[in-house]
Enzyme design. Sequence first.
Site, short mmCIF file in Angstrom:
data_model
loop_
_atom_site.label_atom_id
_atom_site.label_comp_id
_atom_site.label_asym_id
_atom_site.label_seq_id
_atom_site.Cartn_x
_atom_site.Cartn_y
_atom_site.Cartn_z
N ASP A 12 0.87 -1.18 0.00
CA ASP A 12 0.00 0.00 0.00
C ASP A 12 0.91 1.22 0.00
O ASP A 12 2.12 1.12 0.23
CB ASP A 12 -0.88 0.00 1.26
CG ASP A 12 -1.79 1.24 1.35
OD1 ASP A 12 -2.36 1.64 0.31
OD2 ASP A 12 -1.92 1.81 2.44
N SER A 13 0.31 2.39 -0.21
CA SER A 13 1.08 3.62 -0.13
C SER A 13 1.54 3.88 1.31
O SER A 13 2.47 4.65 1.53
CB SER A 13 0.22 4.79 -0.60
OG SER A 13 -0.95 4.87 0.19
N CYS A 76 -4.19 -1.32 -2.04
CA CYS A 76 -4.37 0.13 -2.17
C CYS A 76 -5.31 0.34 -3.34
O CYS A 76 -5.06 -0.14 -4.45
CB CYS A 76 -3.00 0.77 -2.47
SG CYS A 76 -3.07 2.53 -2.85
N GLU A 156 -4.30 8.35 9.08
CA GLU A 156 -2.85 8.30 9.32
C GLU A 156 -2.50 8.99 10.64
O GLU A 156 -1.51 8.64 11.28
CB GLU A 156 -2.09 8.95 8.16
CG GLU A 156 -2.03 8.11 6.90
CD GLU A 156 -0.90 7.07 6.90
OE1 GLU A 156 0.11 7.27 7.57
OE2 GLU A 156 -1.07 6.05 6.21
N CYS A 201 -11.05 2.97 -0.21
CA CYS A 201 -9.68 3.30 0.16
C CYS A 201 -9.36 2.48 1.39
O CYS A 201 -10.18 2.40 2.31
CB CYS A 201 -9.56 4.79 0.47
SG CYS A 201 -7.94 5.27 1.13
N HIS A 203 -7.56 2.91 3.79
CA HIS A 203 -7.45 3.63 5.06
C HIS A 203 -8.81 3.81 5.75
O HIS A 203 -8.88 4.01 6.96
CB HIS A 203 -6.88 5.04 4.84
CG HIS A 203 -5.39 5.07 4.66
ND1 HIS A 203 -4.78 4.66 3.51
CD2 HIS A 203 -4.41 5.49 5.50
CE1 HIS A 203 -3.46 4.83 3.64
NE2 HIS A 203 -3.22 5.34 4.84
N1 DGL Z 1 -4.76 3.53 0.99
C1 DGL Z 1 -4.77 4.04 -0.34
C2 DGL Z 1 -5.99 3.58 -1.09
O1 DGL Z 1 -6.55 2.54 -0.78
C3 DGL Z 1 -4.63 5.47 -0.58
C4 DGL Z 1 -4.08 6.43 0.37
C5 DGL Z 1 -3.27 7.42 -0.39
O2 DGL Z 1 -3.78 8.45 -0.85
O3 DGL Z 1 -2.07 7.13 -0.53
O4 DGL Z 1 -6.42 4.22 -2.03
#
Ligand code: DGL
Length: 283
Positions: A12-13, A76, A156, A201, A203
């Site tokens: 993931d990022s 991600c 985050e 997402c 997150h």
């Molecule tokens: N967790 C990432 C996703 O599922 C994105 C978060 C980011 O913007 O890096 O899209």
Amino acid sequence: VESGEAPIGVFDSGIGGLTVLRALRDELPNERFVYLGDTARLPYGTKTAQTVVRYAVQAAQALAHEAVVKCIVVACNTASAVGLSAIRARLAGLPVIGVIEPGAHAACSATRSGHIAVIGTERTVRGGAYQEAILRRRHDARISALAAQLFVALAEEGLNDGPVAESVVRHCLAPLFAPPAALPGNGDAPHSTPDTLVLGCTHFPMLSTAIRAVVGSEVAIVDSAATTAHAVHAALAASQRLASAGAGAVRFLATDGAERFARVGSRFLGSPIDADEVRLIDL
Ligand code: DGL
């Protein structure tokens, strides 16, 4: 073809993908995992598609280089939305599983009315990958998509619930659940609000308490973690590469901030990560 005992690579990022890793560990307790968080370059969601593709390919290649992985899970949505085919092209022969198709599947199973809201990063929402994946499964679906990039920062920061999280969530989701006329894409269609909200997402599941408080109990909230884990399970089973016995061990890699990765990531994973276990790498 790698053996069943090889680990599964996940990236993931940042730490959002740990919500997917959690579901993968629940679904596949015998497997070993290598997780990479590209924390030095987060967020991906505000960057151009070109840059996200480059980052995602580098992350996938780094995983394949670190360990002889038997498949790669792109945990991600942003990287899955724009980078999946580029990753597959570079890592020919290695199964690569993204989170968008499983997320669309979960959404279509959950909705009754066919009116589905999708929230994700700016890049995910603009690219239209969710919209396409949902419409492929359900032609009559009505989709209201909205970027909620701010949620990434909230998660985050570990601001998962409480008054700050709730007021940001309320502010961002207002266009989706506001009086029907104001809804994006509603046009002259009969008034309705979505009955399903896709957390597009990785997150966002961290904010599910605040999101639930804002949307109320009637809206189904779905994310792609569990369905992605099912898809990985099915793919490994079909190719007879499920691990016979392992300890569910995870190796953690990050591109910056081992201490922060461990501290905030523990919450995402739902079990403690020690900063000493996180190895820093350059992509
Ligand atoms: N967790 C990432 C996703 O599922 C994105 C978060 C980011 O913007 O890096 O899209």
